[in-house]
Design a protein around this motif. Sequence first.
Motif, short mmCIF file in Angstrom:
data_model
loop_
_atom_site.label_atom_id
_atom_site.label_comp_id
_atom_site.label_asym_id
_atom_site.label_seq_id
_atom_site.Cartn_x
_atom_site.Cartn_y
_atom_site.Cartn_z
N MET A 112 57.12 32.89 23.68
CA MET A 112 56.04 32.52 24.48
C MET A 112 55.84 30.68 24.26
SD MET A 112 53.92 34.80 25.08
CE MET A 112 52.27 34.26 25.06
N SER A 113 54.79 30.23 25.20
CA SER A 113 54.73 28.91 25.30
C SER A 113 54.05 28.28 23.94
CB SER A 113 53.85 28.57 26.40
OG SER A 113 53.33 27.30 26.37
N GLN A 114 54.32 27.09 23.63
CA GLN A 114 53.61 26.41 22.26
C GLN A 114 52.38 26.16 22.85
OE1 GLN A 114 54.77 22.24 21.45
NE2 GLN A 114 56.14 22.37 23.61
N TYR A 115 51.90 26.34 23.92
CA TYR A 115 50.46 26.17 24.66
C TYR A 115 49.88 27.17 25.05
CZ TYR A 115 51.97 20.87 24.48
OH TYR A 115 52.55 19.85 24.12
N PRO A 116 48.62 27.37 24.89
CA PRO A 116 47.97 28.60 25.35
C PRO A 116 47.91 28.59 27.06
CG PRO A 116 46.27 26.99 24.52
CD PRO A 116 47.61 26.64 24.01
N ILE A 117 47.73 29.66 27.52
CA ILE A 117 48.05 29.85 29.00
C ILE A 117 46.61 30.19 29.31
CG2 ILE A 117 48.97 31.09 31.07
CD1 ILE A 117 51.30 31.74 29.56
N GLU A 118 45.95 29.08 29.91
CA GLU A 118 44.50 29.04 30.31
C GLU A 118 44.38 29.26 31.73
OE1 GLU A 118 43.08 25.96 26.82
OE2 GLU A 118 43.08 25.33 28.89
N LEU A 119 45.22 29.40 32.60
CA LEU A 119 45.48 29.50 33.91
C LEU A 119 45.83 30.74 34.42
CD1 LEU A 119 46.44 25.95 35.33
CD2 LEU A 119 43.85 27.00 35.08
N GLN A 120 45.24 31.34 35.62
CA GLN A 120 45.81 32.55 35.93
C GLN A 120 46.63 32.28 37.53
OE1 GLN A 120 45.54 35.99 34.95
NE2 GLN A 120 46.87 36.20 36.73
#
Length: 324
Positions: free
Chosen positions: A1-9
């Motif tokens: 997983m990314s170390q950053y949250p995925i806020e975009l679709q």
Amino acid sequence: MSQYPIELQAPDIRQWENGNTGVPYVWEFDSGQPGPTVMVQAVTHGNEICGAIAVDWFLSKKLLPEAGKLILSFGNVAAYARWNPGNPAANRYVDQDLNRVWGDDVLNSDEDSVELRRARELVRFVDQADYILDIHSMHEHCAPLMVCGTDGKGADKAVSISRRMGVPEYLMYDTGHPAGLRMIERGAFADPASPKTAILVECGQHWEKLAGDVAKDTLMRFLVQTGTLSLATAQPHFYPNLDYSGRQRVIAVTEAVVAESEKFSFVKPFTGLEVLAKKGEPIAINGDKTVTAPYDNTVLVMPSVAKQWRIGTTMVRLGRLIND
């Protein structure tokens, strides 16, 4: 997983596949009025989804140019199709970086790759454009940047239009990439004697909500400054909180640090725009070499920790803030 949250679709762009130019995922609209030919490209890198969001949004709004011609292109659609939120850094490209292949020596060579085949489809649109906006994002959290080409090779034109747009806060004179020519550096765009102008916006971290907002805002402001849309049409879609008119800062990159070994690592987790106060401060280990700050107050620009890189990849740029 990314170390950053995925806020975009990531939008489903398959509805735009047929285009209207004979080239998949490329659309061209002619206003019928005098004006420049303007090109906007999204997803030059497949994992940089903010550009797809902006161009998909624009097409869905059915906005049309009010002067000149407008070309809208989804770039590396093969890589974009591999987007996987569970491994969001893995689809930057398929075979090679699409943004390093724009020299005629490469395009006209016998080499073959997914990206080269796509660039050969797109080059005629690039060459007819008077203005280009190439929409990108960054692996690390960093303030948005405008890449204004190589200092002394047309970059002043890019800085000028970026100042008129008022976005983003940081404008960058770059050194280019040893690994190959970028789209914004192709042909007349790098010629200071030509009025043709190309800019590349880095909208923020790949998957943060801000990147989508910056992409749409930059797109609309760019279309106003090129005369493609009127201010009355575009301004309702601006994000006023992103306007840095009169407050923009210029970074002059003096050198690019290129990976010379498969064993490249930063000495600490840099994210970008850090300032190293003293000459000689360590930055990275590059094979058997230590990369250090070349002068006092060295600015680190876009350190790369992307999974897809090779020997020859630019890992970080080093620059100075210009007081103007």
